[in-house]
Design a protein around this motif. Structure first.
Motif, PDB file in Angstrom:
ATOM      1  N   ARG A   1       0.869  -1.190   0.000  1.00 51.08           N
ATOM      2  CA  ARG A   1       0.000   0.000   0.000  1.00 51.08           C
ATOM      3  C   ARG A   1       0.902   1.235   0.000  1.00 51.08           C
ATOM      4  O   ARG A   1       1.965   1.237   0.624  1.00 51.08           O
ATOM      5  CB  ARG A   1      -0.855   0.058   1.281  1.00 51.08           C
ATOM      6  CG  ARG A   1      -1.886  -1.038   1.392  1.00 51.08           C
ATOM      7  CD  ARG A   1      -3.252  -0.617   0.924  1.00 51.08           C
ATOM      8  NE  ARG A   1      -3.805   0.527   1.642  1.00 51.08           N
ATOM      9  CZ  ARG A   1      -4.995   1.056   1.370  1.00 51.08           C
ATOM     10  NH1 ARG A   1      -5.751   0.545   0.418  1.00 51.08           N
ATOM     11  NH2 ARG A   1      -5.441   2.098   2.059  1.00 51.08           N
ATOM     12  N   PRO A   2       0.461   2.335  -0.676  1.00 48.84           N
ATOM     13  CA  PRO A   2       1.252   3.569  -0.597  1.00 48.84           C
ATOM     14  C   PRO A   2       1.073   4.220   0.772  1.00 48.84           C
ATOM     15  O   PRO A   2       0.024   4.069   1.401  1.00 48.84           O
ATOM     16  CB  PRO A   2       0.635   4.438  -1.699  1.00 48.84           C
ATOM     17  CG  PRO A   2      -0.761   3.929  -1.869  1.00 48.84           C
ATOM     18  CD  PRO A   2      -0.746   2.467  -1.502  1.00 48.84           C
ATOM     19  N   LEU A   3       2.095   4.931   1.218  1.00 46.77           N
ATOM     20  CA  LEU A   3       1.980   5.680   2.482  1.00 46.77           C
ATOM     21  C   LEU A   3       1.558   7.108   2.137  1.00 46.77           C
ATOM     22  O   LEU A   3       2.329   7.867   1.526  1.00 46.77           O
ATOM     23  CB  LEU A   3       3.318   5.682   3.230  1.00 46.77           C
ATOM     24  CG  LEU A   3       3.324   6.491   4.530  1.00 46.77           C
ATOM     25  CD1 LEU A   3       2.306   5.932   5.532  1.00 46.77           C
ATOM     26  CD2 LEU A   3       4.721   6.492   5.153  1.00 46.77           C
TER      27      LEU A   3
ATOM     28  N   GLY B   1       2.743   0.929   3.546  1.00 45.74           N
ATOM     29  CA  GLY B   1       1.738   1.987   3.577  1.00 45.74           C
ATOM     30  C   GLY B   1       0.678   1.655   4.610  1.00 45.74           C
ATOM     31  O   GLY B   1       0.767   0.625   5.301  1.00 45.74           O
TER      32      GLY B   1
ATOM     33  N   THR C   1       2.126  11.600  -0.790  1.00 46.13           N
ATOM     34  CA  THR C   1       2.591  10.215  -0.925  1.00 46.13           C
ATOM     35  C   THR C   1       4.083  10.185  -0.577  1.00 46.13           C
ATOM     36  O   THR C   1       4.896  10.848  -1.223  1.00 46.13           O
ATOM     37  CB  THR C   1       2.344   9.690  -2.349  1.00 46.13           C
ATOM     38  OG1 THR C   1       0.936   9.800  -2.628  1.00 46.13           O
ATOM     39  CG2 THR C   1       2.755   8.221  -2.476  1.00 46.13           C
TER      40      THR C   1
END
Ligand SMILES: Nc1ccn([C@@H]2O[C@H](COP(=O)(O)O)[C@@H](O)[C@H]2O)c(=O)n1
Ligand SMILES: C[C@@]1(CO)OP(=O)(O)OP(=O)(O)OC[C@H]1O
Length: 167
Positions: free
Chosen positions: A16-18, A30, A24
């Motif tokens: 998952r992106p943070l 993430g 971002t």
């Protein structure tokens, strides 16, 4: 004047992106959630709702509704602020704190502040964001998750129109 406090936690996970404060941030993990899991914006939105007695974001954006899957929390915040303004209030200032052992937030703080100030139509000077580790203690210290607190102050729009605007 009305005061509000918000607090949120999301688990760190791979794949998952943070995203924090609408920024971002490069990181191997993430935040997990139904939306983009932007824990800082969720704390800010909950603080706004708290100040006007508006419940919490889970009541307005249920995590059982597919419409909010991977939702951009800047949009969520925008909608919450519309509700706040409809109730006759506007932002004076925000103070937010991110609890994260890693990554280093300092390089991204100004962009987070700009994003929040833009969505809440407020001068940058009224939006403070800071970060702290928890000295490797607890779930944030073990890098299992990230938490955020936000405290906000609102003023009555009608009263503010007759007085000096905060800058
Ligand atoms: N994820 C983080 C945590 C902290 N910072 C900055 O470092 C300072 C020192 O952190 P302590 O937890 O030791 O107090 C803190 O004041 C922040 O400026 C950061 O950028 N990112
Ligand atoms: C933001 C919402 C949107 O469905 O989902 P999540 O990303 O899981 O975040 P949470 O902080 O648990 O708040 C609940 C929901 O409002």
């Amino acid at each position: 004047m009305r005061i509000g406090h918000g607090f949120d936690v999301h688990r760190l996970t791979e794949g998952r992106p943070l995203i924090l404060g609408g920024v971002t941030i490069p990181h191997p993990k993430g935040l997990d959630g139904h939306s983009d899991a932007d824990v800082l914006l969720h704390a800010v939105a909950d603080a706004l709702l708290g100040a006007v007695g508006g419940g919490d974001i889970g009541a307005h954006f249920p995590d059982t509704d597919p419409a909010y899957k991977d939702m951009d929390s800047l949009l969520l915040l925008e909608q919450v602020y519309e509700l706040v303004r409809e109730k006759g209030y506007q932002l004076v200032n925000i103070d937010g704190t991110i609890l994260a052992q890693k990554p280093k937030m300092a390089p991204y703080i100004d962009e987070m502040r700009s994003n929040i100030a833009r969505v809440l139509k407020n001068p940058l000077s009224g939006v403070n964001v800071k970060a702290t580790t928890t000295e490797k203690l607890g779930f944030t210290g073990r890098e299992e998750g990230i938490a955020a607190h936000a405290v906000i102050l609102l003023e009555n729009r009608a009263e503010a129109d007759g007085g000096a605007k905060h800058v």
